[in-house]
Design a protein around this motif. Structure first.
Motif, PDB file in Angstrom:
ATOM      1  N   TYR A  26       0.642  -0.915   0.152  1.00 23.35           N
ATOM      2  CA  TYR A  26      -0.769  -0.310  -0.141  1.00 23.35           C
ATOM      3  C   TYR A  26       1.161   1.468  -0.048  1.00 23.35           C
ATOM      4  O   TYR A  26       1.785   0.989   1.125  1.00 23.35           O
ATOM      5  CB  TYR A  26      -0.682  -0.319   0.880  1.00 23.35           C
ATOM      6  N   LEU A  27       0.821   2.021  -1.345  1.00 29.26           N
ATOM      7  CA  LEU A  27       1.386   2.772  -0.696  1.00 29.26           C
ATOM      8  C   LEU A  27       1.747   4.244  -0.105  1.00 29.26           C
ATOM      9  O   LEU A  27       2.920   3.886   0.516  1.00 29.26           O
ATOM     10  CB  LEU A  27       1.065   4.000  -2.392  1.00 29.26           C
ATOM     11  N   SER A  28       0.624   4.787   0.452  1.00 29.38           N
ATOM     12  CA  SER A  28       1.132   5.373   1.742  1.00 29.38           C
ATOM     13  C   SER A  28       2.105   5.371   3.108  1.00 29.38           C
ATOM     14  O   SER A  28       2.454   5.348   3.500  1.00 29.38           O
ATOM     15  CB  SER A  28      -0.378   6.092   2.138  1.00 29.38           C
ATOM     16  N   GLU A  29       1.557   4.082   3.077  1.00 31.28           N
ATOM     17  CA  GLU A  29       1.737   2.605   4.782  1.00 31.28           C
ATOM     18  C   GLU A  29       4.030   2.466   4.131  1.00 31.28           C
ATOM     19  O   GLU A  29       4.388   2.250   5.056  1.00 31.28           O
ATOM     20  CB  GLU A  29       1.302   1.392   4.139  1.00 31.28           C
ATOM     21  N   PHE A 107       7.585  -3.614   8.245  1.00 29.36           N
ATOM     22  CA  PHE A 107       6.633  -4.534   6.880  1.00 29.36           C
ATOM     23  C   PHE A 107       5.558  -3.568   6.738  1.00 29.36           C
ATOM     24  O   PHE A 107       4.691  -3.063   7.482  1.00 29.36           O
ATOM     25  CB  PHE A 107       5.818  -5.237   7.459  1.00 29.36           C
ATOM     26  N   PRO A 108       5.470  -2.663   5.710  1.00 31.79           N
ATOM     27  CA  PRO A 108       4.432  -1.591   5.411  1.00 31.79           C
ATOM     28  C   PRO A 108       2.941  -2.970   4.767  1.00 31.79           C
ATOM     29  O   PRO A 108       3.182  -4.096   4.781  1.00 31.79           O
ATOM     30  CB  PRO A 108       4.696  -1.366   3.503  1.00 31.79           C
ATOM     31  N   GLY A 109       1.998  -1.701   4.971  1.00 29.59           N
ATOM     32  CA  GLY A 109       0.653  -3.466   4.767  1.00 29.59           C
ATOM     33  C   GLY A 109       0.647  -3.274   3.526  1.00 29.59           C
ATOM     34  O   GLY A 109       1.223  -3.158   2.437  1.00 29.59           O
ATOM     35  N   GLY A 110      -0.685  -3.523   2.996  1.00 30.99           N
ATOM     36  CA  GLY A 110      -1.451  -3.648   2.088  1.00 30.99           C
ATOM     37  C   GLY A 110      -1.463  -5.237   1.314  1.00 30.99           C
ATOM     38  O   GLY A 110      -1.178  -5.132   2.866  1.00 30.99           O
ATOM     39  N   HIS A 111      -3.042  -5.247   1.284  1.00 37.42           N
ATOM     40  CA  HIS A 111      -3.512  -7.130   1.477  1.00 37.42           C
ATOM     41  C   HIS A 111      -2.501  -7.778   0.408  1.00 37.42           C
ATOM     42  O   HIS A 111      -2.368  -9.199   1.114  1.00 37.42           O
ATOM     43  CB  HIS A 111      -4.784  -7.166   0.922  1.00 37.42           C
ATOM     44  N   GLY A 112      -1.320  -7.212  -0.349  1.00 38.01           N
ATOM     45  CA  GLY A 112      -0.370  -9.060  -0.178  1.00 38.01           C
ATOM     46  C   GLY A 112       0.571 -10.025   0.792  1.00 38.01           C
ATOM     47  O   GLY A 112       0.335 -10.584   0.624  1.00 38.01           O
ATOM     48  N   CYS A 141      -0.976  -1.416   9.227  1.00 39.00           N
ATOM     49  CA  CYS A 141      -2.080  -2.213   8.510  1.00 39.00           C
ATOM     50  C   CYS A 141      -1.792  -3.690   8.259  1.00 39.00           C
ATOM     51  O   CYS A 141      -2.269  -4.197   9.598  1.00 39.00           O
ATOM     52  CB  CYS A 141      -2.324  -1.373   7.240  1.00 39.00           C
ATOM     53  N   HIS A 142      -1.613  -3.710   7.038  1.00 38.33           N
ATOM     54  CA  HIS A 142      -1.606  -5.480   7.154  1.00 38.33           C
ATOM     55  C   HIS A 142      -0.427  -5.421   7.016  1.00 38.33           C
ATOM     56  O   HIS A 142      -0.064  -7.141   7.286  1.00 38.33           O
ATOM     57  CB  HIS A 142      -2.706  -5.858   5.928  1.00 38.33           C
ATOM     58  N   GLN A 222      -2.463   0.940  13.326  1.00 32.84           N
ATOM     59  CA  GLN A 222      -3.890   0.076  12.790  1.00 32.84           C
ATOM     60  C   GLN A 222      -3.522  -0.220  10.920  1.00 32.84           C
ATOM     61  O   GLN A 222      -4.500  -1.134  10.387  1.00 32.84           O
ATOM     62  CB  GLN A 222      -4.655   0.880  13.166  1.00 32.84           C
ATOM     63  N   ASN A 223      -3.833   0.846  10.699  1.00 33.19           N
ATOM     64  CA  ASN A 223      -4.145   1.974   9.116  1.00 33.19           C
ATOM     65  C   ASN A 223      -3.098   2.366   8.023  1.00 33.19           C
ATOM     66  O   ASN A 223      -2.467   3.318   8.823  1.00 33.19           O
ATOM     67  CB  ASN A 223      -6.121   1.581   9.338  1.00 33.19           C
ATOM     68  N   PRO A 224      -3.803   2.956   6.788  1.00 37.05           N
ATOM     69  CA  PRO A 224      -3.390   4.191   6.763  1.00 37.05           C
ATOM     70  C   PRO A 224      -3.199   5.098   7.188  1.00 37.05           C
ATOM     71  O   PRO A 224      -1.872   6.312   7.332  1.00 37.05           O
ATOM     72  CB  PRO A 224      -4.031   4.184   4.772  1.00 37.05           C
ATOM     73  N   ALA A 225      -3.977   5.687   7.892  1.00 35.98           N
ATOM     74  CA  ALA A 225      -3.791   6.594   8.932  1.00 35.98           C
ATOM     75  C   ALA A 225      -2.582   6.484   9.628  1.00 35.98           C
ATOM     76  O   ALA A 225      -2.292   7.738  10.702  1.00 35.98           O
ATOM     77  CB  ALA A 225      -4.907   7.501   9.254  1.00 35.98           C
ATOM     78  N   SER A 226      -2.167   5.757  10.480  1.00 31.13           N
ATOM     79  CA  SER A 226      -1.073   5.083  10.977  1.00 31.13           C
ATOM     80  C   SER A 226      -0.040   5.034  10.611  1.00 31.13           C
ATOM     81  O   SER A 226       0.687   4.799  11.455  1.00 31.13           O
ATOM     82  CB  SER A 226      -1.759   4.049  12.205  1.00 31.13           C
ATOM     83  N   ALA A 227       0.413   5.572   9.240  1.00 32.88           N
ATOM     84  CA  ALA A 227       1.671   5.102   8.806  1.00 32.88           C
ATOM     85  C   ALA A 227       2.484   6.126   9.014  1.00 32.88           C
ATOM     86  O   ALA A 227       4.006   5.803   9.363  1.00 32.88           O
ATOM     87  CB  ALA A 227       1.209   4.784   7.315  1.00 32.88           C
TER      88      ALA A 227
END
Length: 245
Positions: A26-29, A107-112, A141-142, A222-227
């Motif tokens: 996920y880009l922003s993360e 580890f950034p997120g994204g569903h991958g 995030c993920h 938790q999510n993109p807002a937390s990156a």
């Protein structure tokens, strides 16, 4: 004093379950923690299970169209090589001298990551080696899917008895992808921390939540807002002495 280094691990997975849609990281993360860390002269190296190109989730590009930090990160000739030419995890696993220069793994997120990093023996071993070496382990995030199944040298789960956060069931429901996931991350993290640990989340879905535990050695968002907050927490910890915990 040598500038701190962080090893970033991206997914190599590109298919969103059986939906027929593409996925990735996920880009922003990645972009927002990178912005925080690079501005403080922290050096980042990027790895992935397969090495080489790691795909960004197209939906995250669309979501970030008005986010200059993310769009600049995606399009800049100075940052493209980070995700276009990742190093294979095999270069680092079981190689103490390879991980010695790094203060943290992130580890950034994204569903991958739900599909590959959650079950990758190499990724799990690398996390264990970072932890055993007293380094910081962080995810957003993920991304915490990569931590959920990690076992330490004594056979216990890394997250057992810890405080963590990650993408919630409510958020997964709201993006309509709960049925496409191999598991629900919140459920998996709750199981991993056990009765003595705690899964924490923002008061409302999509709110910012960063959890720092184990004397600063375990950082989750938790999510993109937390990156951005995760990036700030990593920076704070790797530039100050860790508490013993």
């Amino acid at each position: 004093m040598t500038a701190p280094k962080v090893l970033v691990v991206l997914t190599s997975h590109t298919k969103l379950g059986d939906t027929g849609k593409p996925t990735g990281w996920y880009l922003s993360e990645f972009a927002h923690p990178y912005s925080v860390l690079s501005a403080a002269s922290v050096s980042l190296t990027v790895a992935s299970p397969a090495g080489g190109h790691s795909a960004v989730d197209p939906s995250s590009i669309d979501a970030a169209k008005d986010d200059s930090i993310s769009t600049n990160f995606l399009n800049s000739e100075s940052t493209k090589p980070l995700f276009e030419s990742t190093r294979p995890l095999s270069e680092f696993v079981g190689n103490p001298s390879a991980i010695a220069p790094y203060s943290a793994i992130f580890f950034p997120g994204g569903h991958g990551p739900m599909f590959d990093l959650s079950i990758s023996p190499e990724s799990q071993q690398l996390v264990r080696e970072f932890w055993d070496a007293g380094k910081v382990v962080a995810a957003v995030c993920h991304g915490p899917a990569a931590l959920a199944n990690v076992k330490l040298s004594d056979g216990s789960l890394l997250l057992q008895g810890r405080k963590v956060t990650g993408f919630t069931n409510a958020e997964e429901d709201q993006v309509g992808l709960s049925s496409a996931m191999p598991f629900l991350l919140e459920d998996k993290l709750r199981e991993a921390v056990g009765d003595e640990g705690k899964f924490e989340k923002a008061e409302q879905p999509w709110g910012e939540k960063v959890v720092v535990d184990a004397g600063g050695r375990l950082i989750t968002g938790q999510n993109p807002a937390s990156a951005k907050g995760v990036g700030e927490a990593i920076l704070r910890v790797i530039t100050s002495p860790l508490e013993q915990h």
